[in-house]
Design a protein around this motif. Structure first.
Motif, PDB file in Angstrom:
ATOM      1  N   VAL A 150      10.106  -0.008   3.449  1.00 32.01           N
ATOM      2  CA  VAL A 150       9.255   1.103   3.900  1.00 32.01           C
ATOM      3  C   VAL A 150       8.087   0.673   4.797  1.00 32.01           C
ATOM      4  O   VAL A 150       7.882   1.275   5.857  1.00 32.01           O
ATOM      5  N   PRO A 151       7.325  -0.379   4.415  1.00 32.47           N
ATOM      6  CA  PRO A 151       6.192  -0.734   5.290  1.00 32.47           C
ATOM      7  C   PRO A 151       6.620  -1.018   6.730  1.00 32.47           C
ATOM      8  O   PRO A 151       5.939  -0.622   7.673  1.00 32.47           O
ATOM      9  N   ARG A 152       7.794  -1.686   6.914  1.00 34.03           N
ATOM     10  CA  ARG A 152       8.262  -1.995   8.272  1.00 34.03           C
ATOM     11  C   ARG A 152       8.622  -0.702   9.021  1.00 34.03           C
ATOM     12  O   ARG A 152       8.201  -0.480  10.154  1.00 34.03           O
ATOM     13  N   LEU A 153       9.377   0.172   8.328  1.00 37.75           N
ATOM     14  CA  LEU A 153       9.761   1.442   8.962  1.00 37.75           C
ATOM     15  C   LEU A 153       8.526   2.267   9.308  1.00 37.75           C
ATOM     16  O   LEU A 153       8.444   2.879  10.378  1.00 37.75           O
ATOM     17  N   LEU A 154       7.585   2.252   8.399  1.00 36.03           N
ATOM     18  CA  LEU A 154       6.361   3.020   8.618  1.00 36.03           C
ATOM     19  C   LEU A 154       5.611   2.472   9.832  1.00 36.03           C
ATOM     20  O   LEU A 154       5.179   3.244  10.703  1.00 36.03           O
ATOM     21  N   ALA A 155       5.517   1.154   9.917  1.00 35.97           N
ATOM     22  CA  ALA A 155       4.815   0.528  11.047  1.00 35.97           C
ATOM     23  C   ALA A 155       5.454   0.972  12.374  1.00 35.97           C
ATOM     24  O   ALA A 155       4.748   1.229  13.351  1.00 35.97           O
ATOM     25  N   GLU A 156       6.778   1.095  12.375  1.00 43.40           N
ATOM     26  CA  GLU A 156       7.474   1.525  13.596  1.00 43.40           C
ATOM     27  C   GLU A 156       7.115   2.976  13.960  1.00 43.40           C
ATOM     28  O   GLU A 156       7.070   3.341  15.127  1.00 43.40           O
ATOM     29  N   CYS A 157       6.898   3.790  12.942  1.00 40.44           N
ATOM     30  CA  CYS A 157       6.608   5.212  13.200  1.00 40.44           C
ATOM     31  C   CYS A 157       5.140   5.461  13.569  1.00 40.44           C
ATOM     32  O   CYS A 157       4.809   6.510  14.115  1.00 40.44           O
ATOM     33  N   LEU A 158       4.265   4.511  13.212  1.00 40.22           N
ATOM     34  CA  LEU A 158       2.831   4.755  13.434  1.00 40.22           C
ATOM     35  C   LEU A 158       2.475   4.862  14.911  1.00 40.22           C
ATOM     36  O   LEU A 158       1.595   5.641  15.278  1.00 40.22           O
ATOM     37  N   GLY A 159       3.142   4.075  15.751  1.00 40.92           N
ATOM     38  CA  GLY A 159       2.837   4.085  17.180  1.00 40.92           C
ATOM     39  C   GLY A 159       1.387   3.721  17.415  1.00 40.92           C
ATOM     40  O   GLY A 159       0.824   2.848  16.738  1.00 40.92           O
ATOM     41  N   SER A 160       0.736   4.425  18.339  1.00 41.43           N
ATOM     42  CA  SER A 160      -0.656   4.083  18.655  1.00 41.43           C
ATOM     43  C   SER A 160      -1.629   5.013  17.934  1.00 41.43           C
ATOM     44  O   SER A 160      -2.806   5.071  18.263  1.00 41.43           O
ATOM     45  N   ASN A 161      -1.130   5.755  16.949  1.00 45.78           N
ATOM     46  CA  ASN A 161      -2.006   6.707  16.256  1.00 45.78           C
ATOM     47  C   ASN A 161      -3.066   6.008  15.408  1.00 45.78           C
ATOM     48  O   ASN A 161      -2.782   5.012  14.754  1.00 45.78           O
ATOM     49  N   GLN A 162      -4.265   6.556  15.433  1.00 42.24           N
ATOM     50  CA  GLN A 162      -5.362   6.009  14.640  1.00 42.24           C
ATOM     51  C   GLN A 162      -5.310   6.612  13.243  1.00 42.24           C
ATOM     52  O   GLN A 162      -5.830   7.694  12.998  1.00 42.24           O
ATOM     53  N   VAL A 163      -4.640   5.914  12.352  1.00 38.73           N
ATOM     54  CA  VAL A 163      -4.554   6.402  10.972  1.00 38.73           C
ATOM     55  C   VAL A 163      -4.777   5.212  10.049  1.00 38.73           C
ATOM     56  O   VAL A 163      -4.793   4.066  10.491  1.00 38.73           O
ATOM     57  N   GLN A 164      -4.971   5.459   8.766  1.00 39.90           N
ATOM     58  CA  GLN A 164      -5.019   4.340   7.826  1.00 39.90           C
ATOM     59  C   GLN A 164      -3.903   4.462   6.797  1.00 39.90           C
ATOM     60  O   GLN A 164      -3.553   5.566   6.387  1.00 39.90           O
ATOM     61  N   VAL A 165      -3.353   3.309   6.441  1.00 36.89           N
ATOM     62  CA  VAL A 165      -2.290   3.282   5.437  1.00 36.89           C
ATOM     63  C   VAL A 165      -2.871   2.657   4.185  1.00 36.89           C
ATOM     64  O   VAL A 165      -3.471   1.588   4.228  1.00 36.89           O
ATOM     65  N   THR A 166      -2.743   3.359   3.060  1.00 37.82           N
ATOM     66  CA  THR A 166      -3.283   2.832   1.802  1.00 37.82           C
ATOM     67  C   THR A 166      -2.173   2.753   0.760  1.00 37.82           C
ATOM     68  O   THR A 166      -1.158   3.425   0.870  1.00 37.82           O
ATOM     69  N   ARG A 167      -2.411   1.917  -0.242  1.00 38.87           N
ATOM     70  CA  ARG A 167      -1.422   1.707  -1.287  1.00 38.87           C
ATOM     71  C   ARG A 167      -1.942   2.195  -2.621  1.00 38.87           C
ATOM     72  O   ARG A 167      -3.090   1.961  -2.965  1.00 38.87           O
ATOM     73  N   GLY A 168      -1.125   2.934  -3.371  1.00 42.08           N
ATOM     74  CA  GLY A 168      -1.504   3.354  -4.713  1.00 42.08           C
ATOM     75  C   GLY A 168      -0.466   2.843  -5.686  1.00 42.08           C
ATOM     76  O   GLY A 168       0.245   1.880  -5.380  1.00 42.08           O
ATOM     77  N   LYS A 169      -0.347   3.500  -6.841  1.00 47.97           N
ATOM     78  CA  LYS A 169       0.642   3.082  -7.829  1.00 47.97           C
ATOM     79  C   LYS A 169       2.027   3.523  -7.365  1.00 47.97           C
ATOM     80  O   LYS A 169       2.325   4.714  -7.402  1.00 47.97           O
ATOM     81  N   ARG A 170       2.859   2.599  -6.895  1.00 44.86           N
ATOM     82  CA  ARG A 170       4.213   2.899  -6.401  1.00 44.86           C
ATOM     83  C   ARG A 170       4.206   3.985  -5.314  1.00 44.86           C
ATOM     84  O   ARG A 170       5.092   4.841  -5.258  1.00 44.86           O
ATOM     85  N   VAL A 171       3.193   3.964  -4.489  1.00 40.80           N
ATOM     86  CA  VAL A 171       3.088   4.965  -3.426  1.00 40.80           C
ATOM     87  C   VAL A 171       2.366   4.361  -2.220  1.00 40.80           C
ATOM     88  O   VAL A 171       1.480   3.528  -2.379  1.00 40.80           O
ATOM     89  N   LEU A 172       2.824   4.714  -1.030  1.00 36.02           N
ATOM     90  CA  LEU A 172       2.097   4.369   0.194  1.00 36.02           C
ATOM     91  C   LEU A 172       1.591   5.678   0.774  1.00 36.02           C
ATOM     92  O   LEU A 172       2.292   6.693   0.713  1.00 36.02           O
ATOM     93  N   GLU A 173       0.412   5.658   1.365  1.00 33.73           N
ATOM     94  CA  GLU A 173      -0.094   6.896   1.949  1.00 33.73           C
ATOM     95  C   GLU A 173      -0.556   6.680   3.373  1.00 33.73           C
ATOM     96  O   GLU A 173      -1.109   5.624   3.692  1.00 33.73           O
ATOM     97  N   VAL A 174      -0.355   7.677   4.194  1.00 33.45           N
ATOM     98  CA  VAL A 174      -0.915   7.666   5.547  1.00 33.45           C
ATOM     99  C   VAL A 174      -2.023   8.705   5.559  1.00 33.45           C
ATOM    100  O   VAL A 174      -1.803   9.872   5.217  1.00 33.45           O
TER     101      VAL A 174
END
Ligand SMILES: [Mg+2]
Length: 267
Positions: A158-182
């Motif tokens: 997931v982190p790799r796929l997510l990185a591909e989808c982020l593009g140049s958007n200014q967002v933050q990715v955070t990690r929780g309990k068994r969850v990633l959030e944008v």
């Protein structure tokens, strides 16, 4: 109940202090996380049910004229209203990016700006994960990717796929309990939201009790450092003043708070 050398202290062994804090205040503001705090952690967000006894207690507390209850969660407000519907409760959804209830209304301006970009990232990742066991959830301002049902291999991709989808958007990715959030790249967290709510309830003249179990709740523990902050699950490095073991002990603590308010009312 475990006794630890340092870090948060067991809340249920400090009830006399908590009672004093409540009695010396004009008004009590209860700020409560939902998943893992009011409701036991479940395999998917949809399965995280609020126990009936906790719902009753929450209703009782929010009906008390000397108390205000707020649910502060990573879920959207729309979702929170499905799990506990009350006109008396303040809802802070998306980690406080949106706040509503009891005459309050707030949507973080930065979050409004980036919601379209995050929605696009979320639907792109949903497409790429189709057929797998990672749950994609668009929450109006933020997006969550839940791994609880996923295999290790799926989760690791997931982190790799997510990185591909982020593009140049200014967002933050955070990690929780068994969850990633944008999330939007804004300086706003549950701590900032708790302080905002506090300022707007009863003219800011209130004592606070904040209870939460997740990494995002630590910001609130820091922001409310002179208040009754309670972590669900002991963690030595947590800035919370107290801890309880589980959502059942949260209910014991809330029941005690309710009794204190009833006493106070009579006195
Ligand atoms: Mg939680």
């Amino acid at each position: 109940m475990k006794t630890k050398a340092s870090g948060p202290r067991p809340a249920l062994a400090a009830l006399a202090q908590i009672r004093r804090k409540i009695r010396h205040s004009h008004h009590l503001l209860l700020l409560l996380d939902y998943d893992g705090t009011l409701s036991p952690i479940a395999a998917t967000p949809a399965q995280a049910v609020l126990p009936e006894k906790t719902a009753t207690l929450l209703r009782e507390l929010s009906n008390n004229p000397f108390a205000t209850a707020a649910i502060v969660s990573g879920r959207s407000i729309a979702d929170l209203r499905k799990v506990f519907r009350s006109r008396k409760v303040i809802y802070a959804g998306n980690h406080g990016l949106e706040i509503s209830g009891q005459g309050l209304h707030f949507q973080h301006p930065g979050a409004l700006q980036s919601r379209n970009a995050i929605r696009r990232i979320s639907s792109e990742l949903r497409k790429r994960l189709r057929g797998g066991n990672v749950q994609v959830e668009w929450k109006g301002f933020t997006a969550s990717f839940h791994f609880r049902l996923a295999s290790k291999r799926e989760a690791a991709a997931v982190p790799r796929l997510l990185a591909e989808c982020l593009g140049s958007n200014q967002v933050q990715v955070t990690r929780g309990k068994r969850v990633l959030e944008v999330r939007p790249a804004v300086r706003w967290d549950k701590g900032a939201a708790a302080v905002w709510i506090r300022r707007h309830v009863n003219g800011g003249r209130n004592a606070c009790i904040y209870i939460g179990d997740d990494a995002t709740d630590e910001d609130a523990f820091r922001a409310l450092k002179n208040e009754v902050t309670v972590r669900v699950g002991y963690r030595r490095s947590s800035p919370a003043r107290y801890y309880v073991e589980n959502p059942k002990e949260v209910r014991t603590l809330l029941s005690f708070v309710s009794d204190c308010l009833a006493e106070w009312w009579v006195v």
